[in-house]
Design an enzyme around this catalytic site. Structure first.
Site, PDB file in Angstrom:
ATOM      1  N   HIS A 146       0.888  -1.159   0.000  1.00 43.36           N
ATOM      2  CA  HIS A 146       0.000   0.000   0.000  1.00 43.36           C
ATOM      3  C   HIS A 146       0.925   1.207   0.000  1.00 43.36           C
ATOM      4  CE1 HIS A 146      -2.894   2.769   1.828  1.00 43.36           C
ATOM      5  NE2 HIS A 146      -3.848   1.893   1.593  1.00 43.36           N
ATOM      6  N   ASP A 176      -1.579  -3.127  -3.832  1.00 44.76           N
ATOM      7  CA  ASP A 176      -2.775  -2.278  -3.704  1.00 44.76           C
ATOM      8  C   ASP A 176      -2.690  -1.228  -4.804  1.00 44.76           C
ATOM      9  OD1 ASP A 176      -4.785  -1.100  -1.183  1.00 44.76           O
ATOM     10  OD2 ASP A 176      -4.187   0.247  -2.814  1.00 44.76           O
ATOM     11  N   HIS A 265      -5.479  -6.035  -4.339  1.00 42.04           N
ATOM     12  CA  HIS A 265      -6.439  -5.080  -3.793  1.00 42.04           C
ATOM     13  C   HIS A 265      -6.780  -4.041  -4.862  1.00 42.04           C
ATOM     14  CE1 HIS A 265      -5.936  -5.762   0.801  1.00 42.04           C
ATOM     15  NE2 HIS A 265      -6.712  -6.627   0.225  1.00 42.04           N
ATOM     16  N   GLU A 301     -12.133  -2.855  -3.584  1.00 41.95           N
ATOM     17  CA  GLU A 301     -11.919  -2.213  -2.294  1.00 41.95           C
ATOM     18  C   GLU A 301     -12.258  -0.726  -2.435  1.00 41.95           C
ATOM     19  OE1 GLU A 301      -8.351  -3.466   0.557  1.00 41.95           O
ATOM     20  OE2 GLU A 301      -7.977  -1.558  -0.400  1.00 41.95           O
TER      21      GLU A 301
END
Lengths: 340, 133
Positions: A146, A176, A265, A301
């Site tokens: 992330h 992500d 993600h 997400e």
């Protein structure tokens, strides 16, 4: 024959608004996700959806497994949290962090999830000690990358070295998409206006974000230019979020870690009138992962709830599934046409 | 901070007690956190509350307010409320409206920021007219 494709999945993270409202039970939430056909994969955040996590009663485990089966979901990923600052007097030690994660690995095992999302607050020493547990529990540890953890971030480089040394199929990554963005989400920029940030300041923030300079240099330039225009420290603090939340990594950079990718993600914030995500180039990112051989899940997400309650999580995940489906079918059709 | 702030104080959050009042609050993060990762401040009709007279309750367990930073084993599930018990004040009147300003600081234990690596501070302040129950 067509090759298998990347599969769609929904993370219950997307329904923060609905969940925090207290109007949905887990069964009602999952039922709605099924009704809208937002599977097949399902991703659950332990500390969001399961009271008492990670110490779950046998009844809870039976109930959750029943719901997953009843609604025909495929358990894709359970999300752990690595709460190293849970104590206010000091950070957890390496040993304490290991002990904090172990029951979360077993929760994934008992609930039938093949992958457990872990976070960069777990240092390589922690991950190394967890490998035997992950192997015993048959649960892959997926380190979430992330923002600000780009693949060449020193902490990520150290982890990749450990992965190479351990060479375990139980160690992987969860990229992500918020790490590879093409612009700052409009919803975030609109939320700045609510604290009195002017359009001129927003334009400057967007301009600095696009620059190929390290993030600390962006903070510095913003501080200087925004102060000169009379921005207050709280306003500048909010604008800094644009740099800390939204990464600008080249989508091709992911290629290096695709063989170790265990889950994706699919972060998103909003859509334009064509159903495209203006801040994240989904067509480019999904192409990179597909062509790199990734065939796991891409989990929807929705993070727009951090700034706006204009939309429901359900309608946003529906749009996200439609976008990913269209892109993935297109990629597959082209590949099929090439091979026949 | 964002739309989840709307759930911090429900309309029935304020209750009169024989020794003062209780104020129930919910967290504005998306997941559960222990009480050690929270700190709060309440102002009622412009009057700050004397924290030495406050207790915090979660899951039926009650602690002196000053203990909050140590309560890393007392989890507040995200859809559950915690309750401040405020004593030593004039008891509130049922049915009357009060202006409540409530600041909730969350110390996010998995996001470390800055050179010191401190937990991210997610702070929200909500102001609401609440009818006392």
């Amino acid at each position: 024959m067509k090759h298998p494709n990347i599969k769609l999945c929904t993370s219950l993270f997307s329904f923060a608004l609905e969940w925090n409202s207290g109007k949905y039970s887990l069964e009602q939430l999952m039922s709605k996700v099924r009704e809208l056909n937002l599977g097949p994969g399902i991703e659950i955040i332990g500390f969001q959806s399961l009271k008492g996590f990670p110490y779950l009663s046998d009844n809870t485990i039976v109930d959750v497994r029943r719901l997953i089966e009843q609604f025909g979901f495929e358990p894709a990923c359970l999300d752990a949290n690595v709460d190293v600052a849970i104590r206010r007097d000091r950070l957890l030690t390496i040993e304490e962090t290991v002990e904090y994660i172990i029951p979360q690995i077993w929760a994934a095992n008992k609930l039938g999830f093949p992958v457990l999302r872990v976070q960069m607050t777990a240092k390589p020493e922690v991950i190394k000690k967890l490998v035997p547990v992950a192997e015993k529990a048959n649960v892959k540890l997926g380190m979430e990358l992330h923002t600000p953890y780009l693949i060449d971030h020193p902490a990520v480089v150290a982890l990749r070295e450990l992965y190479e040394e351990m060479d375990s199929p139980f160690l992987g990554f969860i990229p992500d998409f918020g790490t590879s963005m093409r612009q700052i989400p409009d919803a975030l920029l609109h939320s700045f206006r609510e604290v009195g940030v002017t359009d001129e300041l927003i334009a400057i923030t967007k301009e600095i974000w696009q620059k190929d300079i390290p993030t600390p240099a962006k903070f510095g330039e913003l501080q200087e230019r925004a102060s000169a225009l009379g921005a207050t420290p709280p306003q500048i603090g909010r604008l800094n979020m644009a740099f800390s939340m939204n990464g600008r990594q080249d989508v091709n950079a992911w290629k290096e870690i695709i063989p170790q990718t265990v889950h994706l993600h699919g972060k998103f914030y909003g859509f334009d009138e064509h159903g495209d995500e203006p801040s994240i180039d989904y067509a480019a990112i999904l192409k990179v992962f597909y062509e790199g051989g990734y065939r796991g899940y891409v989990s929807s997400e929705y993070e727009g709830t951090a700034f706006t309650d204009e939309f429901t999580g359900f309608e946003m995940v529906q749009k996200h599934h439609a976008l990913c489906k269209k892109i993935l079918e297109n990629i597959q059709e082209k590949e099929y046409a090439r091979t026949v | 901070m964002g739309p989840l702030d709307n759930f911090i104080l429900a309309d029935d959050a304020l209750q009169a007690t024989p020794t003062g009042f209780t104020l129930q609050f919910h967290s504005h993060w998306y997941r559960s956190l222990p009480l050690s990762c929270m700190s709060c401040k309440a102002i009622i009709n412009g009057q700050a509350i004397d924290e030495s007279e406050v207790f915090i309750e979660a899951n039926g367990n009650k602690y002196p307010f000053s203990e909050m930073p140590n309560l890393y084993k007392e989890w507040l599930f995200i859809t559950d409320g915690a309750r401040l018990h405020v004593n030593g004040v004039e008891p509130l009147q049922k049915g009357k409206q009060y202006n409540i300003e409530f600041k909730l600081d969350l110390f996010i234990p998995y996001i470390l920021v800055g050179r010191e690596g401190n937990p991210l501070l997610a702070s929200s302040t909500v102001t609401k007219q609440l009818t006392c129950n």
